[in-house]
Design a protein around this motif. Sequence first.
Motif: not given
Lengths: 798, 371
Positions: A290, A293-295, A297, A313, A336-337, B309-312, B327-328
């Motif tokens: 998470d 994958s930038r959740w 942020f 990045h 990736s990731n 930013g946030n994939p949300d 993957d977003v």
Amino acid sequence: MASQSNTTKEKLVDDEEVLQAVILADSFNKRFRPLSAGKPRCLLPICNAPLLDWTLESLALAGVQEVFVICRSHADQVKEAIKESKWSKPGSGMKIVPIMTSKETYSPGDAMRDIYTRGLVTSDFVLVMGDLVSNVRIDEVVRLHKERRKSNKDAIMTIVVKESGAEHRTRARGESSIFVLDSETSECLHYEPVTGFPSTKVAKLPREILAEHPEVEIRNDLIDCSIDICSVEVPSLFQDNFDYLDIRRDFVHGVLTSDLLMKSIHLYVVQEGYAARVQDTRSYESISKDILSRWTFPLVPDDNHPGGHNYEHLRGNRYIAKDGSVVLARTCKIGSNTLIGPSTQVSENVQVISSVIGQNCRIGAGSIIDNSYIFDNTVIGPNCKIQRSIIGSSCMIKENTLVQNGSLIGDGVILGPDVALSPFERLSVKRSIFAHTPVTEDSDEEDSDLEAVEENQEQIRGNFNLGKDSNALVWPRGPPDEEEDIEDVENYNNQRFMRLGDDASDIFSSDAGSETSEEEETSSDDETDSQYDGRSLSVLSDASAPSDIPSFPDDTEKEFQAEVRQSLERAFAEGHSVDNAAVELKTLRMASNVSLTRVRQAVIAAIVEQIPLVDSGAVQQREKIASVVGRWGALIDKIGGVDAVETVGLLQAHCATSSRMPLFGQILAALYQDDIVDEDDIRTWHGLPASKGEDRKPGPETESFKKCWLIASHMIKQFDDQESEEDSEEEGESEDDVTSKPPGTAQQQTPSEDEEESGEEDGAIHTPLQSSALVGEKTESPSPSPAESEEDDEESEE
Amino acid sequence: MPPDRNAPYNRTVEVLASKLRRRQIVGSRTTALETLLVLRQVVSKARFSNFEQLVEIIKTVGHRLVEAQPKEHSVGNTVRKVLHHIREEYQTATRGTSIATPKAQFSIAKFVLQGQPRKQITSALKSENRGTLKENDPDDPDSFARSLKPVLMEALQDVLDELETVYDNVSKNAKDHIHSDEIILTLGMSKTVEAFLKTAAHNRNYTVIVAETAPSYEGRQMAQSLSSAGVSTFLVPDSSIFALMSRVNKVILGAHAILANGGMFAITGSQIAATAARAHSTPVVVCAGQFKLTPLWNLYHEYAALDFGNPDEVLGFEEGQLVDKVDVVNPYWDYVRPELIDAYITNDGDHPPSSIYRLLKEAYDDEDTEL
């Protein structure tokens, strides 16, 4: 990059007192062993920054000014880490106070009591775990909480939860929860813990909830972030209820079910933002993903990395340390990731796929790192394959080594060369390696575990080869021999749901929490239509739940029964007073949350079993019964509520299954004599259809069950006779005497001399002699019951 | 003298740095203003006995701020601007007493040097006598600072004034760009564009089409604001940008940062809009203050840029099963190439993308490009 208003925070600072937070930095469990053997869990790195730093960053984001970090195991390390971190520098805006609790703090509840006794918090505070990763605007929640407190002093806690959908990698399968909340006020009405194994299939809601609240939501799709906004009285509640261990299972459940406290707990469902806890190795993996994958942020490696590293990045969420110290061979493939820490070298033909590599690591040529997490200063030799595992810091994995799915390798392990580990292997170094760390008392517990591993090493390892220079110890695989407590969240099978890389498919083909939300909707929309699906987790209210208890409470039941028996045995053996024993039982009942009937059942069972079987004759037997019942009988009524009819019923039920079946009549008589049951109760019970055993399945137990009923029939006949006698002959006698002079007792004691029991023993012995004689006469009948003989007695008397 | 880590201004710098890092302050103008306020404090509190020390102090502070949030380019720009102004003030303060610099004769041999006129002068001045401004005075080390500070504060005030009036200055020529009955397309919620369009509405009667600008949907805010100001406004989904482009007379965009090559970073969707406009030969005009001029190139990504930013916002956290498999990428900014832009409207006149490099030269000193 949502524009974040700064005003709320400033307001908090200006017109309100300092916002405090408490971090429980100890996990109180062992899910990360052996990684957590040499250092506290909150200092394990996730995405190359210690967990504690992520937590502190989350709090700093919320404008918290004072933080208390409660540490237990390896407290000195935590203290040191805090001192070294950027947080102790001036201008960090946060004051961090490490608090060392005693070794006796075994649960979050104990920690809360410690907070109370130390008087740390002075106002509403934020309570989080030391393994939180969050970008939620906690200050917003605090503001809501304070507003609510102004109108409702009893709203003591706000729990932050995150909506996640039915199935989500970050949602803990082994340990999740069902929340019932009022849609309008978002008050939490009910809490039900859910475990993966034994799988929770049914959740019960108290009927009152539906009666009192027009609209309720029953939700099984929330991630409990363990961010609680607590009022000052929360620690004191823990102090008052010394049996609260877990904040959710005990405290929240306790507060919500208590009729006395009248406190309420609210939920805050986070719409924007991310929050999750690294509570086990599985969530370690999902939260790492998470973050990458930038959740989380703006809490991402290239932006606000809590460890202070700078990452660049690149496309496909590849993060490479920015300072130019990373050496990537031209032919290596970085998938990736992926996160690669500073000063790390990756050699030719290496493949790194969705993994995190710490600082100063070296990956040898041709190795494959797949979905794995490698901590700082580790060296991986050439041609190794690491799959879905966590490798501690300063490890050395030599060439051609295969580390498979779900393995955990502790700090400093040397492994290989040419070794293939089986999946879910756990390795750590021998204890002597730890010698350089100061041996303090607090490592006692850890040491004892490690010692056990060391002792059994030969047995565990078998002929398994770890390479010629390996210094590793293999930790036990598979379930422990004796599972001490199957109901515990920490049981082996449930742990598997928390294990990295384990899909636990053999425990369970479909997933516990995975039932789609439609199912829940139907059951909440239409209470009568609720599906009772064995596999799915359907929510039933009491109104529609079948009355028989599903299988798993039976285990609690048994456990409870065992506890009662133990405590009574203790009471019997040590000669406690009846009052003390009663208090103990009451507490036990509260703690296990069982009905009064169960307690009564257990008490009766224990008392009956307490009566020694005497071979030498019915007189002695009767004597024994009288003494036991006389001493302990009063307990039955002291456990909180008197229901003599039930008492008789339970006595019958117990005797029917016990070897003390022949004593039923005598015990009943003794109870009668001690005024624990009276004539009317026996009659009422006798009249119940259930007492005749009519609806029971045929079998030996039912036979004895019916026999008991027959015995009682005789007794009632005696009552009738006695009454008519009394009516005709002893009309002048007072009513008191009538009740205290039942026919059954008439044989044992002379009437109206209860108060001089001791003096009348001769008389008491006298009559049973006859009955024993009669029993002797009747030996030809297959199982002569004493009550029958009593009946005969009576006849003979007449 | 190395800058003092315990200087009195350190705390304010640290606070701003952590706010930037945590994204508690966002938006190029806000960050520029905050940076300027911190720099003003630094200048007023700092102790220095010669000019180099002062520059060093400001550069260090600037470096810390830029490092805290490299994606907010206006922080660095503001620091560069302040340095530039300080140098200028210093020169005017010293020039009066020094011997007049010999007028450089134009020659092709000196052409390259002339590209950096100020630097030449600065270095030329260094060796000269500074008259009343005494540097490194052993008797009174603060005398230099004391005499220079009022001028410096004035210079900082100039920068501040420029920042505060940037919207007015950008939009003062609005009526020259927007004509009656035109249809304008815009996206996002840029304060500059908003002010520009509203000012134009005083004199002209025109129509604005606002794209929603997913995933932030800032366009909705913009549409609301414009229509409440009396501008006839349409809010359209992003997907219809191309279809509507044939009717649009002009595309007006905001910018996050204007790059040295004349390209820019702007809100996601700008690239699509600009490309569609190119396909229809519709002019693309960018409104931005000069504080967005950044002496950098886009070295990151070809299209989406800089800040992810946030994939949300795109996927939604509750889509649990998808989260695992998809993957977003949710870029906050687009990189728009200079070829797609026709003009920049700044608070200091209108410029084509090709002359941005020149503006940069004038606005900042070359030695500050790397902070």
